[in-house]
Motif scaffolding. Structure first.
Motif, PDB file in Angstrom:
ATOM      1  N   ALA A  79      27.672  -8.872  21.163  1.00  0.00           N
ATOM      2  CA  ALA A  79      26.801  -9.679  20.211  1.00  0.00           C
ATOM      3  C   ALA A  79      27.337 -11.300  20.211  1.00  0.00           C
ATOM      4  O   ALA A  79      26.418 -11.905  19.995  1.00  0.00           O
ATOM      5  CB  ALA A  79      27.014  -9.171  18.778  1.00  0.00           C
ATOM      6  N   LEU A  80      28.653 -11.421  20.531  1.00  0.00           N
ATOM      7  CA  LEU A  80      29.091 -12.898  20.750  1.00  0.00           C
ATOM      8  C   LEU A  80      28.669 -13.312  22.066  1.00  0.00           C
ATOM      9  O   LEU A  80      28.059 -14.498  22.059  1.00  0.00           O
ATOM     10  CB  LEU A  80      30.550 -12.739  20.856  1.00  0.00           C
ATOM     11  CG  LEU A  80      31.351 -14.226  21.098  1.00  0.00           C
ATOM     12  CD1 LEU A  80      30.783 -15.054  20.165  1.00  0.00           C
ATOM     13  CD2 LEU A  80      32.675 -14.009  21.271  1.00  0.00           C
ATOM     14  N   PHE A  81      28.463 -12.538  23.066  1.00  0.00           N
ATOM     15  CA  PHE A  81      28.075 -13.072  24.461  1.00  0.00           C
ATOM     16  C   PHE A  81      26.470 -13.590  23.973  1.00  0.00           C
ATOM     17  O   PHE A  81      26.125 -14.553  24.611  1.00  0.00           O
ATOM     18  CB  PHE A  81      28.172 -11.888  25.495  1.00  0.00           C
ATOM     19  CG  PHE A  81      29.435 -11.617  25.822  1.00  0.00           C
ATOM     20  CD1 PHE A  81      30.463 -12.455  25.747  1.00  0.00           C
ATOM     21  CD2 PHE A  81      29.817 -10.320  26.457  1.00  0.00           C
ATOM     22  CE1 PHE A  81      31.791 -12.077  26.087  1.00  0.00           C
ATOM     23  CE2 PHE A  81      31.025  -9.907  26.788  1.00  0.00           C
ATOM     24  CZ  PHE A  81      32.026 -10.826  26.764  1.00  0.00           C
ATOM     25  N   SER A  82      25.745 -12.679  23.546  1.00  0.00           N
ATOM     26  CA  SER A  82      24.238 -12.740  23.400  1.00  0.00           C
ATOM     27  C   SER A  82      24.211 -13.970  22.430  1.00  0.00           C
ATOM     28  O   SER A  82      23.285 -14.962  22.822  1.00  0.00           O
ATOM     29  CB  SER A  82      23.832 -11.702  22.369  1.00  0.00           C
ATOM     30  OG  SER A  82      22.865 -10.840  23.282  1.00  0.00           O
ATOM     31  N   ALA A 139      24.774  -7.191  33.373  1.00  0.00           N
ATOM     32  CA  ALA A 139      23.537  -8.302  33.414  1.00  0.00           C
ATOM     33  C   ALA A 139      23.690  -9.581  33.185  1.00  0.00           C
ATOM     34  O   ALA A 139      23.176 -10.498  33.809  1.00  0.00           O
ATOM     35  CB  ALA A 139      22.586  -7.522  32.496  1.00  0.00           C
ATOM     36  N   LEU A 140      24.535  -9.781  32.174  1.00  0.00           N
ATOM     37  CA  LEU A 140      24.996 -11.230  31.667  1.00  0.00           C
ATOM     38  C   LEU A 140      25.480 -12.016  32.949  1.00  0.00           C
ATOM     39  O   LEU A 140      25.221 -12.929  33.375  1.00  0.00           O
ATOM     40  CB  LEU A 140      26.056 -11.257  30.790  1.00  0.00           C
ATOM     41  CG  LEU A 140      26.954 -12.547  30.476  1.00  0.00           C
ATOM     42  CD1 LEU A 140      25.944 -13.474  29.932  1.00  0.00           C
ATOM     43  CD2 LEU A 140      28.056 -12.122  29.419  1.00  0.00           C
ATOM     44  N   ILE A 141      26.575 -11.398  33.760  1.00  0.00           N
ATOM     45  CA  ILE A 141      27.144 -11.990  34.854  1.00  0.00           C
ATOM     46  C   ILE A 141      26.472 -12.150  35.940  1.00  0.00           C
ATOM     47  O   ILE A 141      26.093 -13.291  36.503  1.00  0.00           O
ATOM     48  CB  ILE A 141      28.532 -11.267  35.172  1.00  0.00           C
ATOM     49  CG1 ILE A 141      29.511 -11.084  34.223  1.00  0.00           C
ATOM     50  CG2 ILE A 141      28.949 -11.803  36.824  1.00  0.00           C
ATOM     51  CD1 ILE A 141      30.676 -10.111  34.764  1.00  0.00           C
ATOM     52  N   ASP A 195      15.405 -30.430  20.409  1.00  0.00           N
ATOM     53  CA  ASP A 195      15.345 -29.363  19.148  1.00  0.00           C
ATOM     54  C   ASP A 195      15.924 -27.897  19.098  1.00  0.00           C
ATOM     55  O   ASP A 195      15.581 -27.265  20.098  1.00  0.00           O
ATOM     56  CB  ASP A 195      13.471 -29.500  19.071  1.00  0.00           C
ATOM     57  CG  ASP A 195      13.205 -28.408  18.030  1.00  0.00           C
ATOM     58  OD1 ASP A 195      13.720 -28.768  16.754  1.00  0.00           O
ATOM     59  OD2 ASP A 195      12.445 -27.394  18.126  1.00  0.00           O
ATOM     60  N   PRO A 196      16.538 -27.730  18.178  1.00  0.00           N
ATOM     61  CA  PRO A 196      17.323 -26.461  18.192  1.00  0.00           C
ATOM     62  C   PRO A 196      16.484 -25.028  18.278  1.00  0.00           C
ATOM     63  O   PRO A 196      16.472 -24.272  19.102  1.00  0.00           O
ATOM     64  CB  PRO A 196      18.159 -26.291  17.081  1.00  0.00           C
ATOM     65  CG  PRO A 196      18.251 -27.832  16.468  1.00  0.00           C
ATOM     66  CD  PRO A 196      17.042 -28.739  17.349  1.00  0.00           C
ATOM     67  N   GLY A 197      15.334 -25.336  17.457  1.00  0.00           N
ATOM     68  CA  GLY A 197      14.325 -24.209  17.290  1.00  0.00           C
ATOM     69  C   GLY A 197      13.633 -23.907  18.803  1.00  0.00           C
ATOM     70  O   GLY A 197      13.614 -22.725  19.312  1.00  0.00           O
ATOM     71  N   THR A 198      13.333 -25.005  19.552  1.00  0.00           N
ATOM     72  CA  THR A 198      12.700 -24.742  20.951  1.00  0.00           C
ATOM     73  C   THR A 198      13.785 -24.316  21.868  1.00  0.00           C
ATOM     74  O   THR A 198      13.476 -23.430  22.655  1.00  0.00           O
ATOM     75  CB  THR A 198      11.964 -26.252  21.260  1.00  0.00           C
ATOM     76  OG1 THR A 198      11.301 -26.759  20.309  1.00  0.00           O
ATOM     77  CG2 THR A 198      11.332 -25.996  22.610  1.00  0.00           C
ATOM     78  N   LEU A 199      14.942 -24.958  21.889  1.00  0.00           N
ATOM     79  CA  LEU A 199      15.897 -24.624  22.621  1.00  0.00           C
ATOM     80  C   LEU A 199      16.199 -23.174  22.702  1.00  0.00           C
ATOM     81  O   LEU A 199      16.489 -22.395  23.464  1.00  0.00           O
ATOM     82  CB  LEU A 199      17.259 -25.441  22.591  1.00  0.00           C
ATOM     83  CG  LEU A 199      18.270 -25.408  23.634  1.00  0.00           C
ATOM     84  CD1 LEU A 199      17.727 -25.553  25.074  1.00  0.00           C
ATOM     85  CD2 LEU A 199      19.312 -26.611  23.215  1.00  0.00           C
ATOM     86  N   GLY A 200      16.362 -22.719  21.526  1.00  0.00           N
ATOM     87  CA  GLY A 200      16.780 -21.275  21.006  1.00  0.00           C
ATOM     88  C   GLY A 200      15.834 -20.325  21.582  1.00  0.00           C
ATOM     89  O   GLY A 200      16.319 -19.188  22.260  1.00  0.00           O
ATOM     90  N   VAL A 201      14.710 -20.666  21.703  1.00  0.00           N
ATOM     91  CA  VAL A 201      13.446 -19.782  22.072  1.00  0.00           C
ATOM     92  C   VAL A 201      13.491 -19.757  23.461  1.00  0.00           C
ATOM     93  O   VAL A 201      13.269 -18.610  24.327  1.00  0.00           O
ATOM     94  CB  VAL A 201      12.134 -20.199  21.393  1.00  0.00           C
ATOM     95  CG1 VAL A 201      11.103 -19.512  22.083  1.00  0.00           C
ATOM     96  CG2 VAL A 201      11.773 -20.013  19.977  1.00  0.00           C
ATOM     97  N   ILE A 202      13.588 -21.008  24.104  1.00  0.00           N
ATOM     98  CA  ILE A 202      13.672 -20.933  25.603  1.00  0.00           C
ATOM     99  C   ILE A 202      14.675 -20.091  25.912  1.00  0.00           C
ATOM    100  O   ILE A 202      14.464 -19.158  26.928  1.00  0.00           O
ATOM    101  CB  ILE A 202      13.712 -22.427  26.154  1.00  0.00           C
ATOM    102  CG1 ILE A 202      12.345 -23.280  25.806  1.00  0.00           C
ATOM    103  CG2 ILE A 202      14.089 -22.474  27.621  1.00  0.00           C
ATOM    104  CD1 ILE A 202      12.442 -24.706  26.242  1.00  0.00           C
ATOM    105  N   LYS A 203      15.809 -20.216  25.529  1.00  0.00           N
ATOM    106  CA  LYS A 203      17.104 -19.411  26.144  1.00  0.00           C
ATOM    107  C   LYS A 203      16.841 -17.851  25.904  1.00  0.00           C
ATOM    108  O   LYS A 203      17.193 -17.093  26.897  1.00  0.00           O
ATOM    109  CB  LYS A 203      18.382 -19.757  25.693  1.00  0.00           C
ATOM    110  CG  LYS A 203      18.890 -21.108  26.024  1.00  0.00           C
ATOM    111  CD  LYS A 203      20.415 -21.566  25.511  1.00  0.00           C
ATOM    112  CE  LYS A 203      20.714 -22.719  25.469  1.00  0.00           C
ATOM    113  NZ  LYS A 203      22.120 -23.156  24.830  1.00  0.00           N
ATOM    114  N   PHE A 207      16.721 -15.186  29.087  1.00  0.00           N
ATOM    115  CA  PHE A 207      17.566 -14.145  29.038  1.00  0.00           C
ATOM    116  C   PHE A 207      17.163 -12.719  28.316  1.00  0.00           C
ATOM    117  O   PHE A 207      18.222 -12.194  27.928  1.00  0.00           O
ATOM    118  CB  PHE A 207      19.102 -14.709  28.573  1.00  0.00           C
ATOM    119  CG  PHE A 207      19.248 -15.891  29.505  1.00  0.00           C
ATOM    120  CD1 PHE A 207      19.489 -15.875  30.956  1.00  0.00           C
ATOM    121  CD2 PHE A 207      19.644 -17.293  29.053  1.00  0.00           C
ATOM    122  CE1 PHE A 207      19.801 -16.791  31.843  1.00  0.00           C
ATOM    123  CE2 PHE A 207      20.039 -18.301  29.727  1.00  0.00           C
ATOM    124  CZ  PHE A 207      20.147 -18.214  31.263  1.00  0.00           C
ATOM    125  N   ALA A 208      15.902 -12.517  27.936  1.00  0.00           N
ATOM    126  CA  ALA A 208      15.470 -11.765  27.291  1.00  0.00           C
ATOM    127  C   ALA A 208      16.011 -10.301  27.685  1.00  0.00           C
ATOM    128  O   ALA A 208      16.613  -9.399  26.809  1.00  0.00           O
ATOM    129  CB  ALA A 208      14.041 -11.682  26.807  1.00  0.00           C
TER     130      ALA A 208
END
Ligand code: A1D88
Length: 219
Positions: A79-82, A139-141, A195-203, A207-208
């Motif tokens: 959860a921390l990695f995510s 998957a993360l790496i 913009d944090p909202g936009t950046l959070g959605v992009i990331k 990485f879905a």
């Protein structure tokens, strides 16, 4: 010392600690709370540490003593990695020293990494300590490294010094002793103000599949 949070202007600096900075449950609680604070107050996040370790990764001593809680524990770590992978602010890991195992994964979850050039290793030792990667960790790496670098980093346990880590693309920049945090702040400064909202959605979109994989098996 456990993890602490300070600010350089609008940039939150999360210090993971001055020891090996292993992921004990208490440490994970503290880091989560400090990330809440940073998310609330800052425009960018830099994580770093004090001393010769960024992080040595999983708290294997705690895990051995609490084998019945292994699934819960790995779920907390993932959860921390995510959270870092999709953090709604620009993120840079200032890798001042050794980053091993889950400590190396935490660094990889950031947008960028700056590593000390002359001391410390970036290493995924799992093959040599007989702890296979979970699908989410793999998957993360693999989301951040080229396929051939992922093969070498994940299957050989190779210890990359700073310059070699930079050449392999494990880290983006290197810096001299005592200047790693400054270099990370310098790297993230031009990124402040998105913009944090936009950046959070992009990331989250980028990485879905990694996020989905990291969520699997959580207790
Ligand atoms: C799925 C599972 C996930 C997990 O997280 S599992 C847990 C994973 N974690 C681990 O396995 C922990 C691994 N950590 C360790 O084994 C040790 O905790 C370290 C190797 C990281 C540090 O050990 P130390 O004895 O404290 O090492 P030093 O004094 O920092 O360095 C040892 C030697 O290495 C040289 N060195 C350091 N960095 C470099 C470099 N970048 N290039 C060349 N040499 C380097 C030093 O000088 C020194 O050498 P000189 O002993 O002769 O002084």
């Amino acid at each position: 010392m456990t993890a602490t949070l300070t600010y350089r202007d609008k940039i939150a600096v999360l210090d993971l600690g001055d020891d090996e900075n292993r992921f004990s449950p208490d440490w994970l609680d503290t880091v989560d709370r400090l990330l809440d604070e940073a998310q609330q107050n800052a425009h960018a996040l830099v994580t770093t540490a004090t001393g010769k370790f960024y992080s040595n990764g999983l708290d294997l001593e705690w895990l051995t003593a609490h084998g019945d809680r292994a699934q819960w524990y790995v779920g907390r770590v993932q959860a921390l990695f995510s959270r870092i992978l999709t953090f709604p602010l620009p993120t840079v890991a200032a890798v001042v020293g050794h980053a091993f195992g889950a400590g190396a994964m935490l660094g990889i979850a950031h947008d960028y990494r700056v590593m000390r050039a002359d001391r410390g290793y970036y290493c995924f030792p799992e093959v040599d300590i007989h702890i296979p990667f979970t699908p989410g960790m793999a998957a993360l790496i693999q989301a951040k490294l080229t396929p051939q670098t992922a093969v070498t980093a994940m299957t050989t346990g190779h210890r990359y010094g700073g310059l070699e880590a930079e050449a392999a693309g494990l880290v983006d920049r290197t810096a001299g002793e005592g200047t790693v945090l400054d270099a990370a702040v310098e790297l993230v400064t031009p990124l402040v103000g998105k913009d944090p909202g936009t950046l959070g959605v992009i990331k989250s979109t980028m990485f879905a599949t990694v996020v989905e994989s990291l969520a699997q098996g959580r207790a």
